[in-house]
Design a protein around this motif. Sequence first.
Motif, PDB file in Angstrom:
ATOM      1  N   TYR A  12       7.644-132.533 -55.301  1.00  0.00           N
ATOM      2  CA  TYR A  12       8.759-133.478 -55.455  1.00  0.00           C
ATOM      3  C   TYR A  12       9.914-132.827 -56.227  1.00  0.00           C
ATOM      4  CZ  TYR A  12      11.645-136.925 -57.764  1.00  0.00           C
ATOM      5  OH  TYR A  12      12.722-137.591 -58.253  1.00  0.00           O
TER       6      TYR A  12
ATOM      7  N   VAL B 195      21.050-140.247 -59.325  1.00  0.00           N
ATOM      8  CA  VAL B 195      19.653-140.414 -58.938  1.00  0.00           C
ATOM      9  C   VAL B 195      19.094-141.629 -59.688  1.00  0.00           C
ATOM     10  CG1 VAL B 195      17.340-139.418 -59.140  1.00  0.00           C
ATOM     11  CG2 VAL B 195      19.257-137.983 -58.396  1.00  0.00           C
ATOM     12  N   VAL B 196      18.791-142.671 -58.907  1.00  0.00           N
ATOM     13  CA  VAL B 196      18.212-143.885 -59.492  1.00  0.00           C
ATOM     14  C   VAL B 196      16.724-143.830 -59.219  1.00  0.00           C
ATOM     15  CG1 VAL B 196      18.212-146.408 -59.417  1.00  0.00           C
ATOM     16  CG2 VAL B 196      20.325-145.149 -58.907  1.00  0.00           C
ATOM     17  N   ARG B 197      15.904-143.792 -60.250  1.00  0.00           N
ATOM     18  CA  ARG B 197      14.459-143.694 -60.008  1.00  0.00           C
ATOM     19  C   ARG B 197      13.679-144.292 -61.176  1.00  0.00           C
ATOM     20  NH1 ARG B 197      13.784-137.068 -60.797  1.00  0.00           N
ATOM     21  NH2 ARG B 197      14.242-137.071 -63.028  1.00  0.00           N
TER      22      ARG B 197
ATOM     23  N   ARG C 159      20.764-142.508 -53.265  1.00  0.00           N
ATOM     24  CA  ARG C 159      19.759-142.615 -52.219  1.00  0.00           C
ATOM     25  C   ARG C 159      18.551-143.381 -52.699  1.00  0.00           C
ATOM     26  NH1 ARG C 159      16.471-140.922 -55.433  1.00  0.00           N
ATOM     27  NH2 ARG C 159      16.135-138.780 -56.058  1.00  0.00           N
TER      28      ARG C 159
ATOM     29  N   GLU D  28       8.955-143.231 -64.737  1.00  0.00           N
ATOM     30  CA  GLU D  28       7.766-142.371 -64.788  1.00  0.00           C
ATOM     31  C   GLU D  28       8.174-140.911 -64.553  1.00  0.00           C
ATOM     32  OE1 GLU D  28       8.355-144.650 -62.514  1.00  0.00           O
ATOM     33  OE2 GLU D  28       7.894-143.960 -60.484  1.00  0.00           O
ATOM     34  N   TRP D  29       9.411-140.703 -64.104  1.00  0.00           N
ATOM     35  CA  TRP D  29       9.895-139.334 -63.879  1.00  0.00           C
ATOM     36  C   TRP D  29      10.553-138.720 -65.108  1.00  0.00           C
ATOM     37  CZ3 TRP D  29       7.775-136.956 -60.130  1.00  0.00           C
ATOM     38  CH2 TRP D  29       7.388-137.656 -58.980  1.00  0.00           C
TER      39      TRP D  29
ATOM     40  N   ALA E  50      14.574-142.819 -52.176  1.00  0.00           N
ATOM     41  CA  ALA E  50      13.759-141.695 -51.722  1.00  0.00           C
ATOM     42  C   ALA E  50      12.279-142.032 -51.837  1.00  0.00           C
ATOM     43  CB  ALA E  50      14.094-140.461 -52.555  1.00  0.00           C
ATOM     44  N   PRO E  51      11.864-143.089 -51.180  1.00  0.00           N
ATOM     45  CA  PRO E  51      10.469-143.510 -51.332  1.00  0.00           C
ATOM     46  C   PRO E  51       9.478-142.629 -50.575  1.00  0.00           C
ATOM     47  CG  PRO E  51      11.613-144.966 -49.821  1.00  0.00           C
ATOM     48  CD  PRO E  51      12.615-143.950 -50.268  1.00  0.00           C
ATOM     49  N   SER E  52       8.260-142.664 -51.042  1.00  0.00           N
ATOM     50  CA  SER E  52       7.181-141.989 -50.328  1.00  0.00           C
ATOM     51  C   SER E  52       6.531-143.026 -49.417  1.00  0.00           C
ATOM     52  CB  SER E  52       6.158-141.447 -51.314  1.00  0.00           C
ATOM     53  OG  SER E  52       6.813-140.591 -52.221  1.00  0.00           O
TER      54      SER E  52
ATOM     55  N   GLU F 175      10.355-139.288 -48.539  1.00  0.00           N
ATOM     56  CA  GLU F 175       9.702-138.200 -49.278  1.00  0.00           C
ATOM     57  C   GLU F 175       8.239-138.125 -48.854  1.00  0.00           C
ATOM     58  OE1 GLU F 175      11.030-138.027 -53.420  1.00  0.00           O
ATOM     59  OE2 GLU F 175      12.853-137.263 -52.483  1.00  0.00           O
TER      60      GLU F 175
ATOM     61  N   GLN G 167      14.785-150.818 -57.385  1.00  0.00           N
ATOM     62  CA  GLN G 167      15.479-149.531 -57.305  1.00  0.00           C
ATOM     63  C   GLN G 167      16.501-149.556 -56.170  1.00  0.00           C
ATOM     64  OE1 GLN G 167      13.598-146.226 -55.585  1.00  0.00           O
ATOM     65  NE2 GLN G 167      15.539-145.177 -55.875  1.00  0.00           N
TER      66      GLN G 167
HETATM   67  N1  GLU Z   1       9.442-140.094 -53.954  1.00  0.00           N
HETATM   68  C1  GLU Z   1       9.687-140.420 -55.319  1.00  0.00           C
HETATM   69  C2  GLU Z   1       8.950-141.681 -55.666  1.00  0.00           C
HETATM   70  O1  GLU Z   1       8.607-142.423 -54.754  1.00  0.00           O
HETATM   71  C3  GLU Z   1      11.162-140.644 -55.489  1.00  0.00           C
HETATM   72  C4  GLU Z   1      11.705-140.569 -56.846  1.00  0.00           C
HETATM   73  C5  GLU Z   1      13.208-140.417 -56.690  1.00  0.00           C
HETATM   74  O2  GLU Z   1      13.839-141.408 -56.292  1.00  0.00           O
HETATM   75  O3  GLU Z   1      13.721-139.346 -56.932  1.00  0.00           O
HETATM   76  O4  GLU Z   1       8.680-141.946 -56.809  1.00  0.00           O
END
Ligand code: GLU
Length: 550
Positions: free
Chosen positions: A233, A249-251, A38, A254-255, A40-42, A74, A54
Amino acid sequence: MDKMSLAALLFPNVTDAPEELEVRFPQRNAPEGAVITRMAPSPTGFVHLGNLVQGLVSERMAHQSGGVLFLRVEDTDAKREVAGAVEVLIETLKHYGIHFDEGATIDGDSGNYGPYRQRQRKDIYHVYAKKLVEEGFAYPCFCTEEELAQMRQVQEARKVNFGYYGEYAIWRDRSLEEIQAALEKDMPWVLRFRSTGSIANKFKYQDLVKGELTITENDIDQVLLKSDGIPTYHFAHAVDDHLMRTTHVVRGDEWLPSLPFHIQLFKALGFKLPKYVHIGPLMKMDGASKRKLSKRKDPELALTYYKAEGFPVSAVYEYIMTLLNSNYEDWRKANPTEDSNSFKFSPKKLNPAGSLFDYAKLCDVSKNEIARMSALQVYEEVLAYAKEFDSQFANALEADPAYAQAILAIGRGGKKPRKDIATWKEVKPYMGFFYDAFFAQLDPWPERFDKATIAAALEQFKRVYDENDDAVLWFEKVKAVTESMGFTSNMKAYKADPTAWPGSVADVSTFIRIAVTGKVNSPDLYTVMQLLGKERVLARLNCTIAALQR
Ligand code: GLU
């Protein structure tokens, strides 16, 4: 402590059980090895190159494996949300060819695993929050902002790690009565995770981009639900990626610091951990050093920039592919006309430290991309661009499509096509002189020659010019003018001794070129003049001669 009573006290309205959700969102019927992933942008209103990177990685991984790519919004941080941001996001990703199989759409949702906007999933999160409380993995914390700030000061003075852990986790072991009393006083609370990790423990983790990582356990009792009941989150992504049956999960990396907590959380929830693909940041050279692309300093971080500059979507796509997979460029050279989807994309080839964005390289890729297009394709793209950004030019293009396409056909095709256009913005400066409305002398006359000499050469050429001449005869005439001026047509001899003649056939060509195109560089002059036609050529020669003689 009676955990069941605590859970009932905190979540009196939750009636669903996790088992029901498991049934409502069943395992997907995907082929073996299919990647379900997915974006999952904010919705912050700013869509940047990192989103596209991404998106492309996710899209390739999903579709190359016969899997699914979905879009989840998100929006848990209402403060950061900008009106219309979801629309901008969806439109922009669509513009760059990222196709979602399911997820949030402009006017709702499409797919069986929704809702795909997190704020609409509050009830679902609460089902799992309740379960965590029942099992002792979560508890309410009634600390105020002031208490937390004070705790931070104490930790600073003691030179210990910051955060809510160990002796600082003051609500961790409160009795049911104390909690009940706080609730009765209507004190706001957050739900915290009860961590059993210790920073003394390390373990190995295999990330699909970063490779093997040594990870320190998390000992912080992180927040799962904020005081308004909206998840953080961390908690939301765990619940969502489980129920939406995400495999990868591709992100952004920074996570990565949150990964130890995420691993713990999935385990406590009884969920299978997805595979993580942590992408490094986009960097650029700043002088001799590398730095991350910054929203404040670098306009090229925003995706709107590429549209306004007029980079073809396919060029941006090609460039990002070369950035992500080092073997893409060679593959493209060997397969110039192949659909990029037949390239075997691999997340393992991503540079773990991040990619170095190089504007000059993007322009280069774009020039090649545009050189591969047909004149008609270029015409259509330029027209679409001009309609948005330069209506005067759009009108000129539309007034005579055949003329515009003939201009754009110069030097196109064949083994060595011209590569002078990198962006649609550059097309008007490139071909504007073909239209009287945009024609102007942009380049100055070569300083070595006086105006009278230039005027004389142009006057002579004007007398012999015949639009029916073929390229050979046309050039013979240019040479004849050259000789009559006492210049030489023998370039080899001239280069060997430039002092022997006042000028050469190249100089005479430059005079004509500036007179009819306004520039020292243009596509093949004979072809240009054929397209301009007798009337325009003569008008421009006359006009220029008159100006020189003034
Ligand atoms: N909402 C998170 C962001 O924008 C998503 C990170 C994710 O893809 O899990 O950084």
